[in-house]
Design a protein around this motif. Structure first.
Motif, PDB file in Angstrom:
ATOM      1  N   ALA A 185     -58.785 -23.723  12.689  1.00  0.00           N
ATOM      2  CA  ALA A 185     -58.950 -24.357  11.390  1.00  0.00           C
ATOM      3  C   ALA A 185     -57.851 -23.873  10.455  1.00  0.00           C
ATOM      4  N   ALA A 186     -57.793 -24.478   9.266  1.00  0.00           N
ATOM      5  CA  ALA A 186     -56.757 -24.077   8.301  1.00  0.00           C
ATOM      6  C   ALA A 186     -56.920 -22.618   7.899  1.00  0.00           C
ATOM      7  N   GLY A 187     -58.168 -22.132   7.828  1.00  0.00           N
ATOM      8  CA  GLY A 187     -58.401 -20.729   7.476  1.00  0.00           C
ATOM      9  C   GLY A 187     -57.836 -19.772   8.502  1.00  0.00           C
ATOM     10  N   ASP A 188     -57.951 -20.115   9.787  1.00  0.00           N
ATOM     11  CA  ASP A 188     -57.395 -19.251  10.829  1.00  0.00           C
ATOM     12  C   ASP A 188     -55.872 -19.170  10.732  1.00  0.00           C
ATOM     13  N   VAL A 189     -55.229 -20.315  10.437  1.00  0.00           N
ATOM     14  CA  VAL A 189     -53.774 -20.317  10.307  1.00  0.00           C
ATOM     15  C   VAL A 189     -53.348 -19.506   9.097  1.00  0.00           C
ATOM     16  N   LYS A 190     -54.086 -19.625   7.990  1.00  0.00           N
ATOM     17  CA  LYS A 190     -53.749 -18.863   6.782  1.00  0.00           C
ATOM     18  C   LYS A 190     -53.878 -17.366   7.029  1.00  0.00           C
ATOM     19  N   ARG A 191     -54.946 -16.974   7.724  1.00  0.00           N
ATOM     20  CA  ARG A 191     -55.149 -15.547   7.972  1.00  0.00           C
ATOM     21  C   ARG A 191     -54.034 -14.980   8.851  1.00  0.00           C
ATOM     22  N   LEU A 192     -53.675 -15.712   9.862  1.00  0.00           N
ATOM     23  CA  LEU A 192     -52.604 -15.250  10.734  1.00  0.00           C
ATOM     24  C   LEU A 192     -51.264 -15.234   9.994  1.00  0.00           C
ATOM     25  N   ARG A 193     -51.060 -16.213   9.107  1.00  0.00           N
ATOM     26  CA  ARG A 193     -49.824 -16.230   8.317  1.00  0.00           C
ATOM     27  C   ARG A 193     -49.759 -15.022   7.389  1.00  0.00           C
ATOM     28  N   ASN A 194     -50.875 -14.675   6.751  1.00  0.00           N
ATOM     29  CA  ASN A 194     -50.885 -13.505   5.866  1.00  0.00           C
ATOM     30  C   ASN A 194     -50.601 -12.227   6.645  1.00  0.00           C
ATOM     31  N   LEU A 195     -51.131 -12.141   7.874  1.00  0.00           N
ATOM     32  CA  LEU A 195     -50.901 -10.953   8.686  1.00  0.00           C
ATOM     33  C   LEU A 195     -49.429 -10.852   9.092  1.00  0.00           C
ATOM     34  N   VAL A 196     -48.801 -11.992   9.314  1.00  0.00           N
ATOM     35  CA  VAL A 196     -47.395 -11.994   9.713  1.00  0.00           C
ATOM     36  C   VAL A 196     -46.487 -11.677   8.532  1.00  0.00           C
ATOM     37  N   GLU A 197     -46.815 -12.227   7.361  1.00  0.00           N
ATOM     38  CA  GLU A 197     -45.924 -12.075   6.212  1.00  0.00           C
ATOM     39  C   GLU A 197     -46.200 -10.819   5.403  1.00  0.00           C
ATOM     40  N   ASP A 198     -47.440 -10.319   5.403  1.00  0.00           N
ATOM     41  CA  ASP A 198     -47.792  -9.136   4.611  1.00  0.00           C
ATOM     42  C   ASP A 198     -47.646  -7.892   5.482  1.00  0.00           C
ATOM     43  N   GLU A 199     -46.607  -7.107   5.238  1.00  0.00           N
ATOM     44  CA  GLU A 199     -46.374  -5.911   6.052  1.00  0.00           C
ATOM     45  C   GLU A 199     -47.443  -4.858   5.832  1.00  0.00           C
ATOM     46  N   ALA A 200     -47.960  -4.744   4.582  1.00  0.00           N
ATOM     47  CA  ALA A 200     -48.991  -3.737   4.317  1.00  0.00           C
ATOM     48  C   ALA A 200     -50.258  -4.029   5.120  1.00  0.00           C
ATOM     49  N   GLU A 201     -50.672  -5.277   5.168  1.00  0.00           N
ATOM     50  CA  GLU A 201     -51.876  -5.633   5.925  1.00  0.00           C
ATOM     51  C   GLU A 201     -51.657  -5.442   7.420  1.00  0.00           C
ATOM     52  N   SER A 202     -50.477  -5.804   7.909  1.00  0.00           N
ATOM     53  CA  SER A 202     -50.220  -5.651   9.338  1.00  0.00           C
ATOM     54  C   SER A 202     -50.135  -4.177   9.734  1.00  0.00           C
ATOM     55  N   GLU A 203     -49.521  -3.331   8.877  1.00  0.00           N
ATOM     56  CA  GLU A 203     -49.465  -1.907   9.198  1.00  0.00           C
ATOM     57  C   GLU A 203     -50.839  -1.260   9.159  1.00  0.00           C
ATOM     58  N   GLU A 204     -51.741  -1.775   8.339  1.00  0.00           N
ATOM     59  CA  GLU A 204     -53.097  -1.226   8.266  1.00  0.00           C
ATOM     60  C   GLU A 204     -53.918  -1.607   9.492  1.00  0.00           C
ATOM     61  N   LEU A 205     -53.703  -2.815   9.989  1.00  0.00           N
ATOM     62  CA  LEU A 205     -54.491  -3.270  11.143  1.00  0.00           C
ATOM     63  C   LEU A 205     -53.863  -2.839  12.460  1.00  0.00           C
ATOM     64  N   LEU A 206     -52.541  -2.948  12.567  1.00  0.00           N
ATOM     65  CA  LEU A 206     -51.863  -2.706  13.834  1.00  0.00           C
ATOM     66  C   LEU A 206     -51.537  -1.227  13.996  1.00  0.00           C
ATOM     67  N   VAL A 207     -52.567  -0.427  14.039  1.00  0.00           N
ATOM     68  CA  VAL A 207     -52.420   1.007  14.280  1.00  0.00           C
ATOM     69  C   VAL A 207     -52.750   1.266  15.742  1.00  0.00           C
ATOM     70  N   PRO A 208     -51.842   1.812  16.517  1.00  0.00           N
ATOM     71  CA  PRO A 208     -52.120   2.007  17.942  1.00  0.00           C
ATOM     72  C   PRO A 208     -53.135   3.121  18.164  1.00  0.00           C
ATOM     73  N   SER A 209     -53.897   2.969  19.232  1.00  0.00           N
ATOM     74  CA  SER A 209     -54.881   3.990  19.589  1.00  0.00           C
ATOM     75  C   SER A 209     -54.186   5.170  20.267  1.00  0.00           C
ATOM     76  N   LYS A 210     -54.779   6.345  20.110  1.00  0.00           N
ATOM     77  CA  LYS A 210     -54.222   7.534  20.744  1.00  0.00           C
ATOM     78  C   LYS A 210     -54.528   7.560  22.230  1.00  0.00           C
ATOM     79  N   GLU A 211     -55.598   6.888  22.622  1.00  0.00           N
ATOM     80  CA  GLU A 211     -55.963   6.834  24.029  1.00  0.00           C
ATOM     81  C   GLU A 211     -55.138   5.750  24.733  1.00  0.00           C
ATOM     82  N   GLY A 212     -55.073   5.838  26.035  1.00  0.00           N
ATOM     83  CA  GLY A 212     -54.336   4.846  26.804  1.00  0.00           C
ATOM     84  C   GLY A 212     -55.068   3.514  26.863  1.00  0.00           C
ATOM     85  N   VAL A 213     -54.330   2.469  27.202  1.00  0.00           N
ATOM     86  CA  VAL A 213     -54.918   1.135  27.291  1.00  0.00           C
ATOM     87  C   VAL A 213     -55.712   1.004  28.586  1.00  0.00           C
ATOM     88  N   ASN A 214     -56.924   0.460  28.474  1.00  0.00           N
ATOM     89  CA  ASN A 214     -57.771   0.218  29.638  1.00  0.00           C
ATOM     90  C   ASN A 214     -57.739  -1.279  29.930  1.00  0.00           C
TER      91      ASN A 214
END
Length: 615
Positions: A77-106
């Motif tokens: 929907a349009a809301g999903d595209v807007k949210r993804l656009r904000n995550l791509v364009e807003d570096e502060a929001e992306s740095e807050e969400l895209l924090v890697p885990s200390k544990e390995g990937v399962n």
């Protein structure tokens, strides 16, 4: 994957980290699919993140640790595209969400989470695919049990009909090695797989040196090549001989891209809403609603309407037999003219669904046709109720890219051939032959206007009308500002053309003027000489011509057909305005002697003669 490439002064160098490039790629892909394929479902699942989220109700659900469901599998929907656009364009929001885990990937948890998403939201879909973007080629290097668990989860997905597509990212100075882990997870597409014509993606490289092949462009190219599933157009038997059949599937590889309208939108309210339409058929005289059972199809024949029942129409359409591709002979490829093509060709590929061993027989046929430069002539009925056509089976060789990446699989093209009634005569054209000097000068102009590597790449020139339409549609759907002007990459670069070929064009134009003056002066001399000769012969011929006219009871001077009229005589009649008084045989004989068309009415013949003398 969050590490950015080193800074560079080169404008073509990468500026995005692999994670950012993957999200931007997903954003652009969602923008494309929401317009071109509005009924397709899409979802975005992040793995290896510090936070965990599977559904909206429980943000602390640890059933799938370090898996973050950014967008659930659904029609975007349009809301999903807007949210993804904000995550791509807003570096502060992306740095807050895209924090890697200390544990390995399962990887086992990731594949199990994807399995849960597919079985919950798309249990009955025939085409379900998981796009896996990663730069880690060996997530479980030291734990064999986790490798085995991931392989089991991948097998579960394939048993459910989910196809996993890997899009690897190579790190700077280190290539992506599939053999370490993903050869046990990603199954190579087999020849019996309906998605087999899709090429295998090569690893996308992070361009830190600024060579122009950016990570985002590489990812977009790889994902766009597999964005649309290879849905078969038909599944038919290929009859090579009596009782010798194999199974093939047909695909549309080349198709004109057009504007697709899936619904109507009402813009009269505060927000745009989808309008629901209904159609009712009414009688013209009584305005009564007509039911479908009361409607019969009719065809006009001899001024009368002949109606048929649905069963009769079905029998007429099926009188040519069941759908099939039946080879009726073979011909050399040199016998196929370039114009003998009615519609877009169809690409066929073997299928083991109905006939076991079809792949080997199909491969042998394709290689034999390529080796001998032959083509097959086939009786082709694509589907039920379709009209049969005579088609040429042209073999197609495998095409590989620069990195041995398969661009086009080996197969056979079905080219519909025209019947005798489909061939029309070319229109009459008058050609003026150029000179050798003009040809040589124009050759220099064309050489200066050659494209790089003399190759036209349609990907670099998108349709400006379509792009403008989609841009307006996107602005309305996402409540953005309407753009002012479209971006048209097909506009010629006039300054560069003038710099490279301007002087050559001027020289060609000057030579053309000189040739025209020479031709005009030569034509005037020949015209004056012809007029002088016609004056000398006109007096001698006038007496005999007048006698012939009198002996034929006042008929127009047309008896010259016995010996044929010369150009001087016909020019004299033209100047006096007497051509229309000549008979049809005289006019046709004179035109035929000069290899001019003799068809048409008398007015057409007279006009043709007058144009001849005007030239």
């Amino acid at each position: 994957m969050l590490k950015r490439p080193p800074p560079s002064d080169n404008k073509k160098a990468d500026r995005d980290s692999p994670t950012s490039a993957a999200l931007k790629c997903a954003y652009q892909l969602m923008q494309q699919r929401i317009i071109s394929n509005p009924n397709d479902m899409m979802g975005i699942l992040l793995f290896g993140t510090k936070e965990t989220k599977f559904d909206e109700t429980s943000a602390s659900d640890m059933a799938y640790p370090h898996c973050y469901l950014l967008a659930d599998l659904d029609v975007p929907a349009a809301g999903d595209v807007k949210r993804l656009r904000n995550l791509v364009e807003d570096e502060a929001e992306s740095e807050e969400l895209l924090v890697p885990s200390k544990e390995g990937v399962n990887m086992s948890n990731l594949l199990f989470c994807a399995n849960q998403v597919f079985t919950t939201n798309a249990p009955n879909f025939s085409s379900r695919r998981l796009f896996l973007v990663t730069d880690n080629d060996n997530p479980h290097a030291d734990d064999r049990s986790l490798r085995s668990a991931a392989a089991v989860r991948a097998k579960d997905l394939y048993d459910l009909g989910v196809i996993i597509e890997l899009f690897p990212i190579s790190k700077p100075g280190y290539g992506f090695d599939r053999a370490k882990f993903y050869d046990d997870i990603i199954y190579r597409t087999s020849l019996s797989d309906p998605d087999s014509p899709a090429p295998i993606s090569s690893a996308a490289k992070n361009s830190s040196s600024g060579d122009g092949i950016t990570l985002l462009q590489s990812l977009l190219s790889s994902i766009n090549s597999k964005a649309a599933p290879r849905r078969a157009l038909f599944n038919l038997p290929l009859e090579i001989g009596p009782e010798v059949r194999i199974g093939v599937k047909g695909y549309i590889m080349i198709k004109r891209q057009e504007k697709v309208r899936s619904c109507y939108v009402w813009l009269g309210g505060e927000k745009a809403q989808i309008a629901t339409g209904s159609t009712t058929q009414m009688a013209e005289d009584t305005a009564r609603t007509v039911e479908k059972t009361e409607i019969r199809k009719a065809y006009k024949f001899g001024g009368e309407a002949v109606s048929f029942t649905p069963d009769q129409i079905k029998d007429m359409r099926n009188c040519f037999g069941e759908p099939v591709i039946r080879i009726i002979g073979f011909k050399p490829m040199s016998m196929l003219p370039i114009w003998a093509n009615l519609r877009t060709p169809t690409f066929i590929y073997p299928s083991e669904t109905d006939y076991v061993g079809s792949t080997r027989v199909f491969s042998a046929l394709q290689q034999k046709l390529l080796k001998d430069k032959k083509m097959g002539i086939a009786w082709f009925i694509a589907r039920k109720n379709a009209a049969p056509v005579i088609a040429a089976l042209i073999p197609g060789a495998e095409q590989l890219g620069d990195n041995d990446e398969q661009l086009m699989p080996p197969g056979i093209w079905i080219v519909p051939l025209p019947f005798a009634d489909d061939i029309r005569q070319n229109p009459e054209t008058t050609l003026v032959q150029t000179t050798d000097t003009l040809t040589d000068l124009m050759r220099s102009v064309i050489q200066q206007l050659q494209l790089p590597k003399a190759i036209y790449d349609p990907v670099r020139y998108p349709n400006p009308s379509l792009q403008w339409f989609y841009r307006i549609l996107q602005a309305i759907a996402l409540e953005e500002d309407l753009p002012e002007r479209p971006e048209d990459k097909t506009i010629p670069k006039y300054k560069q053309i003038d710099k490279r070929a301007g002087q050559y064009v001027i020289e060609w134009g000057e030579e053309l003027e000189n040739e025209y003056r020479h031709w005009a002066s030569k034509s005037r001399k020949s015209s004056s000489a012809l007029t002088k000769r016609s004056a000398d012969t006109a007096a001698a011929h006038a007496t005999s011509l007048a006698k012939r006219v009198k002996t034929e009871s006042g008929a127009p001077p047309a008896s010259t057909s016995d010996r044929g009229m010369t150009d001087a005589e016909m020019m004299e009649q033209n100047e006096r305005g007497n051509i229309s008084k000549l008979t049809m045989p005289v006019l046709k004989e004179w035109l035929g002697a000069r290899r001019l068309p003799t068809s048409g009415k008398k007015a057409d013949l007279v006009d043709r003669i007058q144009k001849y003398f005007d030239k």
